[in-house]
Scaffold this active site. Structure first.
Site, PDB file in Angstrom:
ATOM      1  N   ASP A 283       0.882  -1.175   0.000  1.00 55.07           N
ATOM      2  CA  ASP A 283       0.000   0.000   0.000  1.00 55.07           C
ATOM      3  C   ASP A 283       0.916   1.220   0.000  1.00 55.07           C
ATOM      4  O   ASP A 283       1.728   1.387   0.916  1.00 55.07           O
ATOM      5  CB  ASP A 283      -0.872  -0.068   1.276  1.00 55.07           C
ATOM      6  CG  ASP A 283      -1.523   1.266   1.635  1.00 55.07           C
ATOM      7  OD1 ASP A 283      -1.530   2.192   0.798  1.00 55.07           O
ATOM      8  OD2 ASP A 283      -2.036   1.368   2.777  1.00 55.07           O
ATOM      9  N   GLU A 301      -3.565   4.288  -2.585  1.00 59.40           N
ATOM     10  CA  GLU A 301      -3.990   3.878  -1.238  1.00 59.40           C
ATOM     11  C   GLU A 301      -5.501   4.072  -1.051  1.00 59.40           C
ATOM     12  O   GLU A 301      -6.197   3.187  -0.535  1.00 59.40           O
ATOM     13  CB  GLU A 301      -3.244   4.684  -0.170  1.00 59.40           C
ATOM     14  CG  GLU A 301      -3.758   4.371   1.225  1.00 59.40           C
ATOM     15  CD  GLU A 301      -2.883   4.855   2.362  1.00 59.40           C
ATOM     16  OE1 GLU A 301      -2.595   6.063   2.418  1.00 59.40           O
ATOM     17  OE2 GLU A 301      -2.496   4.020   3.201  1.00 59.40           O
ATOM     18  N   GLU A 302      -5.999   5.194  -1.486  1.00 68.09           N
ATOM     19  CA  GLU A 302      -7.420   5.470  -1.286  1.00 68.09           C
ATOM     20  C   GLU A 302      -8.273   4.460  -2.047  1.00 68.09           C
ATOM     21  O   GLU A 302      -9.281   3.968  -1.533  1.00 68.09           O
ATOM     22  CB  GLU A 302      -7.763   6.895  -1.735  1.00 68.09           C
ATOM     23  CG  GLU A 302      -7.217   7.988  -0.807  1.00 68.09           C
ATOM     24  CD  GLU A 302      -5.819   8.453  -1.185  1.00 68.09           C
ATOM     25  OE1 GLU A 302      -5.243   7.874  -2.134  1.00 68.09           O
ATOM     26  OE2 GLU A 302      -5.299   9.380  -0.530  1.00 68.09           O
TER      27      GLU A 302
HETATM   28  N1  AR6 Z   1      -0.978  -0.999  -8.996  1.00 65.30           N
HETATM   29  C1  AR6 Z   1       0.284  -0.698  -9.401  1.00 65.30           C
HETATM   30  N2  AR6 Z   1       0.749   0.556  -9.490  1.00 65.30           N
HETATM   31  C2  AR6 Z   1      -0.068   1.564  -9.173  1.00 65.30           C
HETATM   32  C3  AR6 Z   1      -1.400   1.334  -8.756  1.00 65.30           C
HETATM   33  C4  AR6 Z   1      -1.856  -0.018  -8.672  1.00 65.30           C
HETATM   34  N3  AR6 Z   1      -3.079  -0.328  -8.284  1.00 65.30           N
HETATM   35  N4  AR6 Z   1      -1.979   2.517  -8.520  1.00 65.30           N
HETATM   36  C5  AR6 Z   1      -1.051   3.445  -8.781  1.00 65.30           C
HETATM   37  N5  AR6 Z   1       0.098   2.896  -9.183  1.00 65.30           N
HETATM   38  P1  AR6 Z   1       0.466   7.070  -5.500  1.00 65.30           P
HETATM   39  P2  AR6 Z   1       2.619   7.842  -3.655  1.00 65.30           P
HETATM   40  C6  AR6 Z   1       1.359   3.578  -9.547  1.00 65.30           C
HETATM   41  O1  AR6 Z   1       0.516   8.435  -6.048  1.00 65.30           O
HETATM   42  O2  AR6 Z   1       3.357   8.679  -4.623  1.00 65.30           O
HETATM   43  C7  AR6 Z   1      -2.048   8.836  -1.290  1.00 65.30           C
HETATM   44  O3  AR6 Z   1      -2.846   9.950  -1.019  1.00 65.30           O
HETATM   45  C8  AR6 Z   1       1.162   4.818 -10.417  1.00 65.30           C
HETATM   46  O4  AR6 Z   1       2.264   4.878 -11.314  1.00 65.30           O
HETATM   47  O5  AR6 Z   1      -0.816   6.561  -4.968  1.00 65.30           O
HETATM   48  O6  AR6 Z   1       3.404   6.963  -2.736  1.00 65.30           O
HETATM   49  C9  AR6 Z   1      -1.500   8.216  -0.023  1.00 65.30           C
HETATM   50  O7  AR6 Z   1      -2.435   8.268   1.019  1.00 65.30           O
HETATM   51  C10 AR6 Z   1       1.229   5.941  -9.414  1.00 65.30           C
HETATM   52  O8  AR6 Z   1       1.632   7.163  -9.996  1.00 65.30           O
HETATM   53  O9  AR6 Z   1       1.558   6.857  -4.332  1.00 65.30           O
HETATM   54  C11 AR6 Z   1      -0.307   9.088   0.250  1.00 65.30           C
HETATM   55  O10 AR6 Z   1      -0.676  10.272   0.920  1.00 65.30           O
HETATM   56  C12 AR6 Z   1       2.253   5.419  -8.449  1.00 65.30           C
HETATM   57  O11 AR6 Z   1       1.973   4.024  -8.371  1.00 65.30           O
HETATM   58  C13 AR6 Z   1       0.203   9.418  -1.122  1.00 65.30           C
HETATM   59  O12 AR6 Z   1      -0.922   9.290  -2.012  1.00 65.30           O
HETATM   60  C14 AR6 Z   1       2.241   6.051  -7.107  1.00 65.30           C
HETATM   61  O13 AR6 Z   1       0.934   6.005  -6.574  1.00 65.30           O
HETATM   62  C15 AR6 Z   1       1.251   8.434  -1.566  1.00 65.30           C
HETATM   63  O14 AR6 Z   1       1.735   8.831  -2.806  1.00 65.30           O
END
Ligand code: AR6
Length: 506
Positions: A283, A301-302
Site C-alpha cells: 500500500d 492507497e485510497e
Molecule cells: N498498482 C500498481 N501501481 C499503481 C497502482 C496499482 N493499483 N496505482 C497506482 N500505481 P500514489 P505515492 C502507480 O501516487 O506517490 C495517497 O494519497 C502509479 O504509477 O498513490 O506513494 C496516499 O495516502 C502511481 O503514480 O503513491 C499518500 O498520501 C504510483 O503508483 C500518497 O498518495 C504512485 O501512486 C502516496 O503517494
C-alpha cells in the site's frame, strides 16, 4: 467511587495466546477511544473536571450515546430521507453545524444510487449495525501507538459495526484535528469529510460521490441477510492489523550488506491488487493510514481502501507511522471493483471475494502499508539520509514475519511507490525496493502501471546487476556517489559505470 465492572473482552482473537502477535488485552492501556466509547455508551463519560461520583455522572450527563441511540433508532424504522440522515448525524454533532455539509451524500442518493440496492433499507440496517456496538465490542480496542509493535484482530462483523459508527460520525473526540487536540497524531475516522465538498477541493462532487458507491456496496454486503449468498463470500471471518516497528539498531547496515538481488518479475501491465493477488501487496501509504480516503484523495492507497473498506477501520486505532514502522493487514476482503484512476476513477460494480481463508479465518490476503517520503522538490530525494530512510522503510515493510518459514514466504507485489503524489523517481525507488527485498530475502513482482519504458529499463538494469552478482552494499555505495553528483546522469548507467560493469550498449 464504584465503577461498573468492565464487560468481558469480546474481541475475537485470531491467534493462540502463545503467538507473539496476540493482543494481551488484559494489560493494554485503556485510554483508547473505544474504551471511552464503552463508558460513553453506558452514560459514564467523565466530565472534564472529573470530580463526579459515578452516580452523579449517570444522571448529570444526557449522554451522547443516548442522543445517538435515539437518532439511529429512528433510522432503523425506515421511512426517512437523506435530509433525515443528515439531521440524525447533526443531532449529536451540533458543534459542527456550520462546518459539515452533505452535498456529496445528496448527490449520491439523487444521481448515482441504483434502485436495485434499496438505499433506505441499507441505511436502516447500517443504523441497526451501529447500535450493536455495545454488544459487539465489549472492551476497549487498544490503540496501535507509535513505536509499540502490536497486533489487533477483529471479526469482520466488529469491523462493520465500527465502520457503521464511523459512517454515522458517532466517534467522540475524533473530529477535532487542531494541533494539540487529543487525537491529532491519529487519522480521522468519522465519515463527515466524505459527505461534503468544497468548490476548491481536488475532486468534484460527482467524483467524490463515486467513493460513496464503494462504501454503500460494502455496507450492502455486510448487512445482506440473503440466505442464497455463497457461503465463501460471506464476511464472517477475522482481520489482523499489526503495527511493526524495528528499532534503529536492528535496521540493516546498508553499506555492509553482502546479499545478492532476489528474483524480479517486471510488468507494465496489471495492478498490485489484481495480478499481485496472493503476494504481499504494498500500500503506497500516507503516514496517516488511509491518506485521503475520507476526503479528496483518490490514488493507489485510497482506491485500495475503497475496494476493501475494512482497511478503513485501521484509522480508528493506528497512530501515524514513524520512519521505522509499517502496518501489516491480513485478511481484508474485496467488496468492489473499479475503473479509471484519480479523477477518472469510477466504481465498477460489486466484487464477490471467494479468496480462501487461513486457519484463523482470515482471507489469504496480506497488505503492507509503507509511507514514502514526499518530495516537493525532486532533488531532495538524492541524499544519503533520504535514501537510507526509504531503504529502511521498505525493509520494515518487507521483513519476514518470523512465524512464516522462508520457503513459504510470498513475493512482494509493488510498483512506483512514492512516485505519484509524493514525487519520487521511479528508477531510484525501484532499486531501493529491490535492495530492501534482497536483505529481507524476498522475490518481487514490480508493476510499472502502464509505463513501458520504465519496465524495459528496469528489466535491463536488473539483468545486468543480477548476472554480475552485484551485492546490496555495492549498490548502496554507488547510490551515495550518485547523491554527490552535480548533474543528474541516468541513474542506472551511472551505477553500471561506478560498479565497473562492462556493458556493450553503454
Ligand atoms: N498498482 C500498481 N501501481 C499503481 C497502482 C496499482 N493499483 N496505482 C497506482 N500505481 P500514489 P505515492 C502507480 O501516487 O506517490 C495517497 O494519497 C502509479 O504509477 O498513490 O506513494 C496516499 O495516502 C502511481 O503514480 O503513491 C499518500 O498520501 C504510483 O503508483 C500518497 O498518495 C504512485 O501512486 C502516496 O503517494
Amino acid at each position: 467511587m464504584t465503577h461498573t465492572k468492565p464487560h468481558v473482552v469480546n474481541l475475537e482473537l485470531a491467534e493462540p495466546q502463545t503467538n507473539r502477535n496476540i493482543l494481551n488485552l488484559a494489560t493494554e492501556e485503556l485510554q483508547t477511544s473505544l474504551h471511552k466509547i464503552n463508558l460513553w455508551v453506558k452514560g459514564q463519560f467523565p466530565q472534564p473536571s472529573g470530580h463526579q461520583t459515578s452516580h452523579q455522572t449517570h444522571h448529570a450527563l444526557p449522554s451522547r450515546w443516548s442522543v445517538t441511540r435515539e437518532a439511529l433508532k429512528q433510522l432503523t424504522r425506515g421511512h426517512f430521507s437523506i435530509g433525515d440522515v443528515q439531521s440524525a448525524i447533526m443531532s449529536y454533532n451540533s458543534d459542527y453545524k456550520h462546518k459539515w455539509t452533505f452535498e456529496v451524500l445528496h448527490h449520491y442518493a439523487k444521481r448515482l444510487h441504483k434502485e436495485d440496492n434499496n438505499l433506505e433499507l441499507v441505511i436502516s440496517k447500517m443504523a441497526k449495525l451501529a447500535l450493536d456496538l455495545p454488544d459487539l465490542i465489549k472492551k476497549g480496542v487498544p490503540l496501535l501507538r507509535s513505536q509499540k509493535p502490536k497486533a489487533i484482530t477483529l471479526s469482520q462483523q466488529q469491523i462493520a459495526c465500527l465502520l457503521a459508527n464511523a459512517f454515522f460520525c458517532t466517534f467522540p473526540h475524533r473530529n477535532d484535528t487542531k494541533p494539540g487536540s487529543e487525537y491529532t497524531t491519529f487519522p480521522t475516522i468519522n465519515f463527515s469529510s466524505l459527505f461534503g465538498n468544497h468548490p476548491k477541493d481536488a475532486l468534484k462532487e460527482g467524483q467524490k460521490a463515486q467513493k460513496l458507491r464503494a462504501i454503500f456496496q460494502y455496507f450492502h454486503t455486510v448487512t445482506n441477510d440473503d440466505p442464497h449468498q455463497p457461503a465463501e463470500a460471506k464476511p464472517d471471518g477475522v482481520v489482523t492489523f499489526e503495527r511493526i516497528s524495528i528499532p534503529n539498531e536492528k535496521l540493516p547496515k546498508w553499506k555492509n550488506e553482502k546479499k545478492l538481488l532476489r528474483n524480479l518479475h517486471v510488468s507494465s501491465k496489471g495492478s498490485i491488487e489484481k495480478e499481485g493477488s496472493g503476494l504481499l501487496q504494498v500500500d503506497f501509504a500516507c503516514k496517516y493510514i488511509g491518506g485521503g480516503v475520507l476526503g479528496t484523495g483518490l490514488v493507489q492507497e485510497e482506491i485500495l481502501f475503497l475496494m476493501s473498506p475494512e482497511l478503513i477501520v485501521s484509522r480508528l486505532f493506528t497512530e501515524k507511522l514513524d520512519h521505522n514502522e509499517c502496518l501489516r493487514i491480513t485478511g481484508a476482503q474485496i467488496y468492489s471493483s473499479y475503473s479509471g484512476y484519480s479523477r477518472s476513477f469510477e466504481w465498477a460494480g460489486p466484487h464477490q471475494d471467494m479468496t480462501k481463508r487461513d486457519y484463523w479465518r482470515r482471507r489469504f490476503r496480506q497488505i503492507v502499508a509503507i509511507d514514502a517520503l514526499e518530495f516537493k522538490n525532486p532533488k531532495e530525494q538524492y541524499t544519503k539520509d533520504n535514501i537510507t530512510r526509504e531503504l529502511n522503510k521498505a525493509y520494515v515493510g518487507f521483513q519476514r514475519d518470523p512465524d512464516t518459514p522462508p520457503e513459504r514466504l510470498p513475493a512482494i507485489a509493488t510498483g512506483n511507490w512514492g512516485c505519484g503524489a509524493f514525487g519520487g523517481d521511479p528508477k531510484l525507488k525501484a532499486l531501493i525496493q529491490l535492495m530492501a527485498a534482497a536483505v529481507a530475502e524476498r522475490d518481487m513482482a514490480y508493476f510499472t502501471f502502464g509505463n513501458e519504458v520504465l519496465a524495459t529499463e528496469l528489466q535491463e538494469a536488473y539483468y545486468h546487476l543480477k548476472t554480475n552478482k552485484v551485492t546490496v552494499d555495492k549498490l548502496y555505495k554507488a547510490l551515495m556517489d550518485y547523491c554527490g553528483q552535480r548533474e543528474r546522469p541516468d541513474l542506472y548507467i551511472f551505477i553500471f559505470k561506478k560498479i565497473g560493469l562492462q556493458i556493450s550498449q553503454l
